[in-house]
Scaffold this motif. Structure first.
Motif, PDB file in Angstrom:
ATOM      1  N   LYS A 144       1.196   9.361  -5.405  1.00 51.54           N
ATOM      2  CA  LYS A 144       1.438   9.164  -3.974  1.00 51.54           C
ATOM      3  C   LYS A 144       1.453  10.496  -3.257  1.00 51.54           C
ATOM      4  N   THR A 145       0.657  10.604  -2.216  1.00 57.74           N
ATOM      5  CA  THR A 145       0.644  11.780  -1.371  1.00 57.74           C
ATOM      6  C   THR A 145       1.172  11.387  -0.002  1.00 57.74           C
ATOM      7  N   THR A 177      -6.368  15.671  -0.374  1.00 62.59           N
ATOM      8  CA  THR A 177      -6.581  14.366  -0.983  1.00 62.59           C
ATOM      9  C   THR A 177      -7.844  14.283  -1.830  1.00 62.59           C
ATOM     10  N   LYS A 178      -8.929  14.887  -1.373  1.00 59.33           N
ATOM     11  CA  LYS A 178     -10.212  14.718  -2.047  1.00 59.33           C
ATOM     12  C   LYS A 178     -10.440  15.697  -3.197  1.00 59.33           C
ATOM     13  N   ASN A 202      -1.356   6.614  -0.136  1.00 59.73           N
ATOM     14  CA  ASN A 202      -0.296   7.036   0.766  1.00 59.73           C
ATOM     15  C   ASN A 202       0.708   5.891   0.868  1.00 59.73           C
ATOM     16  N   LYS A 203       1.476   5.830   1.897  1.00 61.98           N
ATOM     17  CA  LYS A 203       2.495   4.786   1.998  1.00 61.98           C
ATOM     18  C   LYS A 203       1.908   3.418   2.302  1.00 61.98           C
ATOM     19  N   ILE A 204       0.596   3.381   2.619  1.00 61.06           N
ATOM     20  CA  ILE A 204       0.003   2.131   3.095  1.00 61.06           C
ATOM     21  C   ILE A 204      -1.131   1.633   2.206  1.00 61.06           C
ATOM     22  N   LYS A 205      -2.038   2.518   1.808  1.00 59.74           N
ATOM     23  CA  LYS A 205      -3.262   2.044   1.165  1.00 59.74           C
ATOM     24  C   LYS A 205      -3.789   3.044   0.139  1.00 59.74           C
ATOM     25  N   ILE A 249       4.620   9.652  -9.151  1.00 58.87           N
ATOM     26  CA  ILE A 249       3.631   9.433 -10.208  1.00 58.87           C
ATOM     27  C   ILE A 249       4.121   8.273 -11.068  1.00 58.87           C
ATOM     28  N   GLN A 250       3.358   7.168 -11.080  1.00 61.77           N
ATOM     29  CA  GLN A 250       3.764   5.998 -11.839  1.00 61.77           C
ATOM     30  C   GLN A 250       2.591   5.454 -12.652  1.00 61.77           C
TER      31      GLN A 250
END
Length: 334
Positions: A10-11, A29-30, A55-58, A153-154
């Motif tokens: 997750k970023t 991100t990339k 991210n928090k959404i997608k 990180i999961q």
């Protein structure tokens, strides 16, 4: 899939972080994902593992970790002044400003500077954007352990890619293997190859009346990598496990395993090239994508130059014939 794991990483941008107990990680991100030794699973993430960046959404993208750099440093940690908890949320419409996960409210956290080992996972050549929006809420059934919104990180079950994004699963987890009767044959020096002669004669052996054998594919791939380098000639991807030998003029016999009739392509690009959804303009060696790919993550490759030197270009005749096939497919598409 041996020695490979699938992770959700997750970023979160500084603007989006609900709590600011630690400094941001300045992810790109990339190409890079940054974390430190305070993050659970920081030692489990390995080179070669596959990550899904969210991210928090997608979902933001998929990648295979190419390298992990480490360095020692310092970081600022912010804590609840009442209990020392590092998880707390900013309250937009209430006062005091913060509330920790143990229920304490406060306006100013306490700060401390601590030693830290910082990690940078890098994947500049393997990042692929999703072809569609996909909410992270739909991933929850695939977490190996219960979903925890506070973990960066999961571990994820590989079935997620196999069932939801099978193309990604094939690209990142399946090792390319091309067994054949002459797979151990020594490579011929490039200078001894004759120019490729385009032919429509089908010389393939028929196996069980249905399967046409691709003889010498492994040696063909090795010769192409010797000629062009171990990278995708369209995307620049350098992950050898997902690079394939692509025939420009379709394979009909061993004569087509000529280095002038081949390209090194990433597995997904190879598939699209075989389907005439990606073409190569023969005179300018310029990559073009079909209209059906417009608006997808492949847009960035439309118009790029094929990655090869001036002195080691593929067969112009083969490219021209294949370009005509691409044009016909394009014209016949609705």
């Amino acid at each position: 899939m041996i020695d490979q794991n699938l992770w959700i990483v997750k970023t979160v941008s500084d603007e989006d972080r609900a709590y600011k107990s630690i400094e941001g990680y300045n992810d790109t991100t990339k190409s890079t994902y940054n974390y430190d030794d305070s993050v659970p699973n920081h030692r489990q993430l390995k080179v070669g593992d596959v990550i899904i960046i969210v991210n928090k959404i997608k979902i933001l993208g998929f990648a295979k970790v190419e390298s992990i750099a480490t360095e020692k440093g310092l970081k600022i940690r912010r804590k609840c002044p009442h209990c020392g908890a590092t998880n707390y949320d900013a309250r937009l419409h209430k006062s005091p400003l913060y509330r920790c996960n143990r229920g304490h409210e406060f306006d100013e956290p306490i700060e401390e500077t601590v030693d830290s080992i910082k990690f940078k996972a890098e994947y500049p050549s393997t990042f692929i954007e999703p072809s569609r929006d996909f909410s992270i809420s739909e991933i929850r059934p695939y977490y190996k352990r219960n979903y925890n919104r506070n973990l960066s990180i999961q571990a994820l079950d590989v079935k997620f890619l196999e069932e939801i994004f099978p193309a990604m699963s094939r690209q990142f987890f399946v090792r390319n293997s091309y067994p054949g009767p002459d797979e151990s044959a020594e490579l011929l020096p490039i200078a001894t190859e004759n120019p490729y002669q385009l032919s429509n004669v089908d010389e393939r052996a028929i196996i069980n009346s249905q399967i046409k054998a691709r003889r010498g594919q492994r040696a063909f791939r090795m010769k192409l990598m010797t000629r062009y380098g171990e990278r995708c000639m369209v995307t620049g991807c350098k992950i050898k496990d997902i690079l394939e030998a692509a025939h420009i003029s379709p394979y009909r016999g061993v004569k087509d395993n000529n280095i002038h009739n081949g390209l090194i392509l990433r597995s997904d690009v190879h598939t699209l090239f075989d389907l005439d959804l990606i073409g190569i303009e023969p005179d300018r060696l310029e990559v073009k994508i079909a209209d059906t790919l417009k608006g997808s993550s492949y847009d960035k490759y439309d118009g790029v130059a094929l990655q090869c030197g001036h002195s080691i270009q593929p067969s112009t005749d083969a490219l021209r014939a294949r370009w005509q096939s691409f044009q016909r497919r394009k014209e016949s598409s609705p």
